[in-house]
Motif scaffolding. Structure first.
Motif, PDB file in Angstrom:
ATOM      1  N   TYR A 114       0.838  -1.201   0.000  1.00 23.66           N
ATOM      2  CA  TYR A 114       0.000   0.000   0.000  1.00 23.66           C
ATOM      3  C   TYR A 114       0.874   1.253   0.000  1.00 23.66           C
ATOM      4  O   TYR A 114       0.647   2.191  -0.770  1.00 23.66           O
ATOM      5  CB  TYR A 114      -0.923  -0.019   1.218  1.00 23.66           C
ATOM      6  N   PHE A 115       1.896   1.277   0.869  1.00 26.31           N
ATOM      7  CA  PHE A 115       2.765   2.447   0.960  1.00 26.31           C
ATOM      8  C   PHE A 115       3.547   2.657  -0.334  1.00 26.31           C
ATOM      9  O   PHE A 115       3.700   3.793  -0.802  1.00 26.31           O
ATOM     10  CB  PHE A 115       3.732   2.291   2.136  1.00 26.31           C
ATOM     11  N   ASN A 116       4.043   1.568  -0.911  1.00 28.14           N
ATOM     12  CA  ASN A 116       4.805   1.685  -2.152  1.00 28.14           C
ATOM     13  C   ASN A 116       3.948   2.183  -3.306  1.00 28.14           C
ATOM     14  O   ASN A 116       4.453   2.812  -4.248  1.00 28.14           O
ATOM     15  CB  ASN A 116       5.424   0.333  -2.521  1.00 28.14           C
ATOM     16  N   THR A 117       2.654   1.917  -3.242  1.00 23.88           N
ATOM     17  CA  THR A 117       1.740   2.344  -4.305  1.00 23.88           C
ATOM     18  C   THR A 117       1.262   3.778  -4.106  1.00 23.88           C
ATOM     19  O   THR A 117       1.197   4.561  -5.061  1.00 23.88           O
ATOM     20  CB  THR A 117       0.522   1.407  -4.371  1.00 23.88           C
ATOM     21  N   TYR A 118       0.938   4.148  -2.868  1.00 22.89           N
ATOM     22  CA  TYR A 118       0.288   5.439  -2.613  1.00 22.89           C
ATOM     23  C   TYR A 118       1.125   6.412  -1.775  1.00 22.89           C
ATOM     24  O   TYR A 118       0.684   7.531  -1.526  1.00 22.89           O
ATOM     25  CB  TYR A 118      -1.050   5.206  -1.900  1.00 22.89           C
ATOM     26  N   SER A 119       2.298   5.977  -1.315  1.00 22.85           N
ATOM     27  CA  SER A 119       3.190   6.816  -0.490  1.00 22.85           C
ATOM     28  C   SER A 119       2.516   7.253   0.811  1.00 22.85           C
ATOM     29  O   SER A 119       2.849   8.297   1.366  1.00 22.85           O
ATOM     30  CB  SER A 119       3.659   8.053  -1.281  1.00 22.85           C
ATOM     31  N   GLU A 120       1.571   6.484   1.288  1.00 25.96           N
ATOM     32  CA  GLU A 120       0.915   6.711   2.563  1.00 25.96           C
ATOM     33  C   GLU A 120       0.672   5.365   3.241  1.00 25.96           C
ATOM     34  O   GLU A 120       0.554   4.341   2.558  1.00 25.96           O
ATOM     35  CB  GLU A 120      -0.433   7.420   2.376  1.00 25.96           C
ATOM     36  N   ASN A 121       0.591   5.380   4.557  1.00 18.58           N
ATOM     37  CA  ASN A 121       0.258   4.153   5.270  1.00 18.58           C
ATOM     38  C   ASN A 121      -1.234   3.872   5.172  1.00 18.58           C
ATOM     39  O   ASN A 121      -2.040   4.804   5.107  1.00 18.58           O
ATOM     40  CB  ASN A 121       0.655   4.260   6.744  1.00 18.58           C
TER      41      ASN A 121
END
Length: 377
Positions: free
Chosen positions: A261-268
């Motif tokens: 998720y973080f790698n895709t959207y740069s958010e937790n």
């Protein structure tokens, strides 16, 4: 199957959690589904007639027969009844803040819940097993009527009891932090069970920053209690804070999901993200395994569902059409001056009997609490 599969999405909008809709959709889309989404807003999710009208619009205008919805709890049974009678497959998500009185399983309606009330029930068992004699609750005017108190009360034995309740009034007093400290400290509890959401969680964070009550007693909380103010206070003065939940962001057993998720959207990811992701996993599995696109074939596939997800094996209980996940107690830790983590210290095994007991229990004539307080304020 046909590459142009149409999927309806019904999603609320929240003032207190403005990222709810975005997070849910991001989680859903992380599954790279080969479908076309049709998204409709359902406001704050408290109007069952509006929700039914949006289902009708999708069904009649676009021939959509599979709908994913993120719902509150108010009169939602009416929505489930309509979907079941209208030959629609409905994959619902909710936070599980209330107990599901008289919520019988409906054909074609499946509920994936975050299980807040379930968490509280299992926390009550945990308290009893630890022989806590005195438990004080701390909550807000709106949250106090929720199913959480009902849930934890069902689990307490004669050895463990509520010794007091602190409830922030709708209009807090000028020295409310002192009232909170006095009320809780007067009972000298073995533990404090605190649950707040939205603006009331922010308000509570201000109080405990002033009175330092969390330095005196172990606090057990739900995930919505946690916010930036709470975390900053903890960094300054670490204390015994425990979160009861079916999932937390940095759970080492779910890092694959969190990292993706973080790698895709740069958010937790948030609570809303994981519900969207899980419902996407469910949809992906049944579309792959169903023999055709009919409702009965899809139901057959969902009946056999048994797939790995971030919170454990995803399957639906055949008596209730609801997911069943274990719950956990996480301890907050200060890993470095700037880094906080939540370490899983206890797993609370869930066999589903709590939910089954309430789905067969008559609904009280009057229920307190704002039914959608976790979605709006």
């Amino acid at each position: 199957m046909d590459n142009e599969i149409k999927i309806g999405i019904l999603i609320p909008k929240s003032q207190q959690y403005p990222g709810l809709d975005k997070d849910f959709m991001r989680g859903l889309k992380l599954n790279a589904l080969n479908v076309k989404f049709f998204v409709e807003s359902i406001g704050i999710g408290a109007d069952e007639n509006m929700i039914i009208e949006k289902i009708q619009k999708m069904n009649f205008q676009e021939d959509i027969s599979i709908i994913i919805g993120f719902f509150g709890h108010y009169n939602i049974t009416e929505v489930y009844n309509y979907a079941s009678k209208s030959d629609i497959l409905l994959l619902a998500a909710d936070l599980g803040a209330t107990v599901p009185y008289e919520a019988k399983a409906q054909k074609g309606v499946y509920i994936n819940s975050f299980g807040l009330s379930e968490s509280c029930f299992h926390l009550g068992i945990y308290f009893s097993n630890k022989n806590y004699q005195k438990i004080v609750t701390s909550t807000s005017f709106y949250d106090s009527g929720y199913g959480m108190l009902t849930a934890i009360e069902q689990a307490l034995t004669e050895k463990s009891n509520f010794s007091g309740h602190y409830i922030t009034p709708f209009l807090p007093r000028e020295n409310e932090a002192l009232y909170m400290d006095y009320t809780i400290s007067n009972h000298k509890p073995d533990a404090v069970f605190a649950f707040y959401s939205g603006l009331y969680a922010e308000e509570n964070a201000n109080f405990i920053t002033q009175n330092k009550i969390t330095q005196k007693y172990p606090f057990y909380v739900t995930p919505f209690f946690i916010n930036d103010k709470i975390l900053e206070e903890y960094k300054s003065n670490p204390y015994n804070l425990y979160v009861v939940s079916s999932w937390m962001q940095n759970d080492t057993e779910t890092l694959d999901f969190t990292n993706e998720y973080f790698n895709t959207y740069s958010e937790n990811p948030s609570v809303f993200s994981i519900l969207g992701y899980e419902n996407g996993l469910i949809l992906k599995s049944i579309l792959h395994n169903a023999s055709n696109f009919t409702k009965n074939s899809l139901i057959d596939a969902i009946t056999e569902l048994n797939i790995a997800g971030p919170r454990g094996t995803i399957r639906f209980d055949k008596e209730t059409n609801r997911t069943i996940f274990n719950h956990h107690i996480y301890e907050i830790n200060l890993d470095s001056p700037d880094t906080i983590s939540f370490r899983k210290i206890e797993t609370l095994i869930n066999d589903g009997h709590f939910i089954k007991a309430f789905t067969s229990t008559t609904k009280p004539e009057k229920l307190g609490g704002w039914q959608n307080a976790y979605l709006c304020h």
